[in-house]
Write a protein that holds these residues in place. Structure first.
Motif: not given
Length: 82
Positions: A8-32
């Motif tokens: 559970m602890a390992d999966l929770s860590g993976q969950l956090f990491d993937k969530y951060e990756q998702l936030k980062d990929s959304i921040k990098l969406v090309p503009k215009q």
């Protein structure tokens, strides 16, 4: 029990990491950009991370009792559509 908690602890860590990756990929969406370029970016970057995040969540859901979930499981949502 200890093995369960470690997993559970390992999966929770993976969950956090993937969530951060998702936030980062959304921040990098090309503009215009044109719709094709945006769709391609989302398919290659955002959706890829979302799929990886979904895998971790699916595994965590199988390990948790329903009474601890504040939302319906993915299977429950799919089966509720008539």
């Amino acid at each position: 029990e200890e093995t369960f908690l470690v997993k559970m602890a390992d999966l929770s860590g993976q969950l956090f990491d993937k969530y951060e990756q998702l936030k980062d990929s959304i921040k990098l969406v090309p503009k215009q950009e044109d719709a094709y370029t945006l769709a391609k970016y989302y398919r290659e970057n955002v959706l890829t991370v979302m799929a990886a995040l979904r895998e971790v969540i699916d595994e965590l859901e199988t390990m948790m009792g329903k009474k601890y979930l504040a939302y319906p499981t993915y299977a429950e949502m799919l089966n509720s559509v008539h």
